[in-house]
Enzyme design. Structure first.
Site, short mmCIF file in Angstrom:
data_model
loop_
_atom_site.label_atom_id
_atom_site.label_comp_id
_atom_site.label_asym_id
_atom_site.label_seq_id
_atom_site.Cartn_x
_atom_site.Cartn_y
_atom_site.Cartn_z
CD GLU A 13 16.18 -7.06 1.77
OE1 GLU A 13 16.77 -8.11 2.00
OE2 GLU A 13 15.16 -6.69 2.36
N GLY A 86 17.94 2.67 4.89
CA GLY A 86 19.02 3.02 3.97
C GLY A 86 18.54 3.16 2.53
CB THR A 87 16.60 0.84 0.33
OG1 THR A 87 17.47 -0.22 0.70
CG2 THR A 87 16.30 0.76 -1.15
CG ASN A 148 5.47 2.62 10.32
OD1 ASN A 148 4.80 2.90 9.34
ND2 ASN A 148 6.63 1.99 10.24
CD GLU A 196 -6.72 22.17 -9.86
OE1 GLU A 196 -7.47 22.50 -8.93
OE2 GLU A 196 -7.11 21.63 -10.90
#
Length: 391
Positions: A13, A86-87, A148, A196
């Site tokens: 969006e 969703g995205t 978060n 590495e």
């Protein structure tokens, strides 16, 4: 001229990408590499992966091809996305899948924002996260788990930000990503490139989900008053409260590391770094699985982190980023995803939204089985003894 990041931003969006286009940093980005679709994935993995995502993925592929053509030597890709919506989950996996096909040998490093233990922004998070993890097992070489809730905690406790915004969280995560890629951009005594990380941190291809922490992550006032020795900041990195993924009852003895990478920035000499590693081992700050005798990978870089005017974090002479492959991370999958998924799927709740977007119901069972095997893989690592001990 000016520096332009070699970066492609995609969303289904327009809102978020428009914010970049209208921000004060807009002139830094090439408009061709800011892509957006017309309709959202609506927190639905199947929409991001099968219906809406399919329409934009060729355009994304084309832009990535252009970026790659402008490189002298591509080392790999860094992908930032969340797995609850969703995205980030659906389209994120679709892009990863395309990268795996087109650039087979290049390593892909993912920074994944996983669902938090108690804060939740959408009801179908467990479905999206389970389906994404199933794809990540095959399509990323190293995945760093963030959440978060842990970032909010660090902002409130260490940086004294009473009500952290997503901007504060992003700045926190940026510091970690920039410390990981500093070795590609600056000179140092012991530089670590993307390959590495993969070689040292991933003992078995499926067990590539990492913990990460950084120190000192404090306000300027606290840094000036505190102890910023190499030993002190390294010790801070291994405290469960410093991790960028919240852990329930993390136990330094029971939760064993398979490998740890410590990337120091600033004026840190290899002698100091090695002495610190010995100190961490001898004081049982970290415990390793029995079959991993060395365990530590060290990177040293001369350039201290960049400082911005609006930074929340204070400036320290040295800093360290820890990336660890720890068996305790399995609890992120069991507690936050599997348990919640099983409760919802037992009633087949919300499944029709996924099936309606062209996904087969069998994919849920397949993904659930795969995560079950991942859980078992982590338990096997803990139970495996070194070969000469087996009678």
């Amino acid at each position: 001229g000016q520096y332009v990041p070699r970066n492609c931003s995609v969303d289904l969006e327009a809102n978020v990408v428009d914010e970049i286009r209208n921000s004060k940093y807009a002139s830094m980005f090439h408009p061709e590499f800011l892509l957006n679709g017309k309709e959202d994935a609506a927190n639905n993995f199947a929409r991001g992966h099968y219906t809406v995502g399919k329409e934009i993925v060729d355009q994304v592929n084309d832009r990535v091809r252009k970026l790659v053509d402008n490189c002298d030597n591509v080392q790999g890709f860094i992908i930032n996305h969340s797995v609850g919506g969703g995205t980030g989950s659906g389209l994120g996996c679709l892009v990863l899948e395309r990268l795996a096909v087109d650039y087979r040998k290049k390593s892909k490093l993912g920074f994944e924002v996983y669902p938090s233990p108690t804060i939740s922004t959408c009801i179908v998070e467990p479905y999206n996260a389970l389906l994404t993890t199933h794809w990540l097992l095959d399509h990323t070489e190293v995945s760093l788990l963030l959440d978060n809730e842990a970032c909010y905690g660090l902002c409130q406790k260490n940086l004294d930000i009473e009500r952290p915004s997503y901007e504060n969280l992003n700045r926190l995560i940026c510091k970690i990503i920039s410390s990981m890629t500093a070795s590609l951009r600056f000179e140092g005594e012991m530089n670590v490139d993307l390959n590495e990380f993969q070689t040292n941190l991933v003992p078995f291809p499926r067990l590539h989900f990492m913990l990460t922490a950084m120190a000192p992550m404090l306000t300027q006032q606290k840094i000036d008053a505190g102890n910023n020795s190499v030993q002190s900041i390294s010790d801070e990195c291994f405290q469960p409260t410093s991790f960028l993924a919240r852990f329930k009852d993390f136990d330094p003895v029971e939760d064993k590391y398979m490998a740890v990478s410590l990337n120091y920035r600033g004026n840190v000499k290899s002698k100091e770094a090695n002495a610190t590693v010995q100190w961490l081992k001898s004081n049982n700050k970290v415990s390793f699985v029995e079959w991993c005798p060395t365990g530590f990978k060290i990177g040293l870089n001369d350039t201290s982190p960049a400082v911005l005017l609006e930074d929340d974090m204070g400036v320290a002479p040295n800093n360290v980023t820890m990336i660890g492959n720890n068996t305790g991370i399995v609890r992120v999958f069991t507690d936050r995803i599997i348990r919640k998924y099983d409760l919802m799927y037992s009633q087949r709740a919300y499944v029709h939204w996924y099936v309606g977007e062209g996904m087969e119901e069998g994919e849920f069972a397949e993904a659930r089985e795969d995560i079950g095997f991942l859980e078992k893989d982590y338990l096997d690592v803990l139970q495996e003894q070194t070969s000469d001990e087996i009678g």
